[in-house]
Every structure is written in C-alpha cells, then in structure tokens.
Design an enzyme around this catalytic site. Structure first.
Site, PDB file in Angstrom:
ATOM      1  N   TRP A 101     -14.175 -18.476  -8.877  1.00  0.00           N
ATOM      2  CA  TRP A 101     -13.206 -17.382  -8.914  1.00  0.00           C
ATOM      3  C   TRP A 101     -11.916 -17.758  -8.208  1.00  0.00           C
ATOM      4  CZ3 TRP A 101     -14.812 -14.985 -12.788  1.00  0.00           C
ATOM      5  CH2 TRP A 101     -16.186 -14.832 -13.022  1.00  0.00           C
ATOM      6  N   ASP A 173      -9.479 -11.741  -2.183  1.00  0.00           N
ATOM      7  CA  ASP A 173     -10.330 -11.159  -3.223  1.00  0.00           C
ATOM      8  C   ASP A 173     -11.688 -10.925  -2.588  1.00  0.00           C
ATOM      9  OD1 ASP A 173     -11.983 -10.559  -5.340  1.00  0.00           O
ATOM     10  OD2 ASP A 173     -11.757 -12.507  -6.339  1.00  0.00           O
ATOM     11  N   LYS A 197     -19.699  -4.130  -7.498  1.00  0.00           N
ATOM     12  CA  LYS A 197     -20.684  -4.858  -6.693  1.00  0.00           C
ATOM     13  C   LYS A 197     -21.264  -3.938  -5.609  1.00  0.00           C
ATOM     14  CE  LYS A 197     -19.083  -8.816  -8.551  1.00  0.00           C
ATOM     15  NZ  LYS A 197     -19.816  -9.759  -9.387  1.00  0.00           N
TER      16      LYS A 197
END
Length: 362
Positions: A101, A173, A197
C-alpha cells in the site's frame, strides 16, 4: 449462527452495532423511514453526522487544531488526492516504504509530482518483514510531507514507534489500524483511514486533518478534489455515504461503552499475545516471518510447512466456523486479522484450533 470473522476487510463489525442498526433500520427514531432514506441536509441525519464527529473527537482526543472529514474513494483515492492537493511544481514529498500500500501511494504521487523514497525495508524477494529503522531514513528537510502506512495488511508489519521527521508534516494512512489504541493526533498533519477495518463498513473514509495544513492545499484543482472544499462544508459539499457514517456512529458508541481506546488497546494486545505466543510455541510447524518488534497487532501473517497444508488449514477452519484466514493472493499463507470487533474469545478459539491442527499434521 454467526461465524468468527478474521477477514482483512471489509471486516467484522461488533454485534451490538449491528443489532442497533437492525432495530432502527425501518424506522429511525420515529421518523417513519430508514436513516438511509433521510436527506443529508435534514435534521435527523445531521444529528447522526455531528454525533459521529463528536465521538471521534472524544475517543481520539482530537485537538482544536484538527478537523474530522468524511471522504469517499477509500485510501486508494487518497494516494492520488493527497499529492494533488499539496505537491506543487518544484516541490517533493517523502515516502517511507513498508509494503504494497505504501508502494501504491508512492506510485500515485509520482504521477502528480516529485516523490522520493526516504526509507524502505523491502527484502531481496520483494517482501517486507519489518518497518524501516530511524537510522535508515534519508529525509528531505524541504519535503512538503512525509507519508507512511501505519499497518500493513498483506505482510503483517506495523509501526510501533512513530518516526521522527523534524518540522516536515507527517501524513499517515492508518486504514488498517485506526483507533486500535490511543494516538497523539497532534503529531500528524493528516491521518486517513478507510472505515472497513476497525470502524464501520466500506464506503466512507475518515480523515483527521490539521487545519493549517489543509489551508496550504492547491486551489488550481477541481473543487471536489480539494480537501479545503470538504473542510469548509463539514463534509457535506456533496451527498456523503450516510448509511456508512451512521454505522460508524454505532461502532464508535460501542467503543465508548467498552471503555474507549485504552480498553481497546488492552484487548487488542491480549489478542496479539495469544496468537503470537502460540506461533512462537509451535514454531516447528508454524512460521511467522515478521521480526518481533514489527509484528502487527491487526494482521498476523504466518505459514505452514507446505502450501497444501495452508489450504487444508483454511478449509478446516472454515468448517469450524472461522472465515477469512486465507493469506493475500500475492503473499499466500495464512492471515488472521484481529481488528477491534474480534474478541479475545474468538482468538482463543483460533489458537485452540491451531494447536489441534499442528498436533494432527505436524
């Protein structure tokens, strides 16, 4: 019968949050219709919107210097939107590389302007088993920001000490470990996290942004992509994902009733110690590749002796009522995601299964 959900995302939600939604689904507070049918400009939804912001502010201890934003497009959109807002010609941003990511975020930034890798922990096989050390950083003191990915779902690594970046704004992030424990929000200029999440369903991204940092954003990009547009309109410039924000409200209320982030951290550390303790005890059968000081409390990655045993483990776990344990497609192996909604009892069930599986197949 509900299963034990170890999916990496969208992940399981706390049962009380779902039960509350079930009770209110058809008739929200006597209004005669569902919250998802209400206007985002109406007083019924506005109360939910403001309560969600209030709960986030309370639980995270967000200072007056920062503001909550509800955005769409997930973290992947922010990979591009962040440099669109802050990278001007002749300027550069630093990226700390810890997995897939962070690589994607860096690649998007390169399409917009200048970006550089200030540190990386990638291995010769292109995998990651730790986060970079401070002494490995090569930071640009003139960078417009330093970007990191706080937790890495694919390889199971996590920052446990925030990097020192001087006066450069720090951007994170936090999609896969947002609100797993208390965090000093003042250390960050910009935090963003997909809700799916730890906080709610897919469809909404929550950002916590420093107001003076947002004010630096470019004004020569379309209004819809400017963070200042959403900040000035309290995330109501266009129709927000109202149902997703409502469900985040339910999860935040559950977290507050549980005792807040201090209690969530205690619960999450207990789960991690249970699982990693089992992996270490049975290291002759299970292999946990991540270095101990970089192990993620949210995504534990491990391997069995053969890929065939990995598959057999996943199939047997599914028959036992545990789902979502198959590793990411590029990494293989097993991945147990231990987000906030996963209980310590859920992990005890998993480790008992692991012990029995190793006994039968070791």
């Amino acid at each position: 019968m509900r299963v034990i959900n170890f999916n990496a995302g969208p992940a399981g939600l706390p049962l009380p949050a779902l039960e509350r939604a079930k009770e209110e689904l058809l008739d929200f507070k006597g209004s005669g219709m569902s919250i998802m049918e209400h206007s985002h400009r109406g007083k019924q939804y506005d109360a939910v919107h403001e309560e969600t912001i209030s709960l986030l502010t309370e639980l995270l201890g967000i200072p007056d210097t920062h503001q909550v934003l509800f955005l769409t497009g997930g973290a992947s959109q922010q990979f591009a939107q962040l440099p669109m807002n802050f990278l001007r010609p002749g300027e550069s941003a630093d990226y700390l590389m810890t997995g897939v990511w962070s690589e994607k975020a860096y690649d998007e930034a390169k399409l917009v302007g200048q970006a550089r890798i200030a540190a990386t922990a990638v291995q010769p096989d292109k995998k990651y088993v730790r986060v970079p050390r401070q002494d490995e950083f090569q930071l640009d003191p003139k960078a417009v920001y330093v970007h990191l990915t706080s937790n890495n779902t694919i390889y199971g690594t996590q920052w446990h000490t925030w990097p020192e970046v001087g006066d450069v704004p720090l951007v994170a992030d936090m999609s896969s470990d947002f609100m797993w424990k208390p965090v000093d929000v003042s250390r960050f200029a910009f935090i963003y996290a997909g809700a799916q999440k730890n906080l709610g369903p897919s469809g909404v991204l929550i950002a916590v942004v420093r107001k003076d940092f947002i004010a630096r954003g470019r004004q020569d990009i379309p209004k819809i992509f400017r963070y200042s547009t959403h900040a000035d309109s309290n995330s109501l410039y266009n129709t927000p994902p109202t149902l997703a924000i409502y469900l985040c409200r339910n999860v935040l209320s559950w977290a507050k009733e549980l005792g807040g982030l201090t209690q969530l951290e205690k619960r999450n550390r207990e789960k991690g110690e249970l699982l990693y303790g089992t992996l270490d005890k049975l290291s002759g059968f299970y292999r946990a590749p991540v270095e101990k000081d970089s192990r993620s409390y949210m995504n534990a990655v491990f391997y069995l002796p053969t890929p065939e045993l990995d598959d057999a483990f996943v199939a047997a776990a599914t028959r036992s009522g545990m789902v979502g344990l198959k590793g990411y497609r590029s990494a293989g192996g097993i991945r147990a995601s231990l987000y906030n909604a996963v209980s310590p009892d859920d992990v005890r069930t998993l480790v008992s299964f692991m012990e029995e599986f190793a006994r039968k197949n070791g």
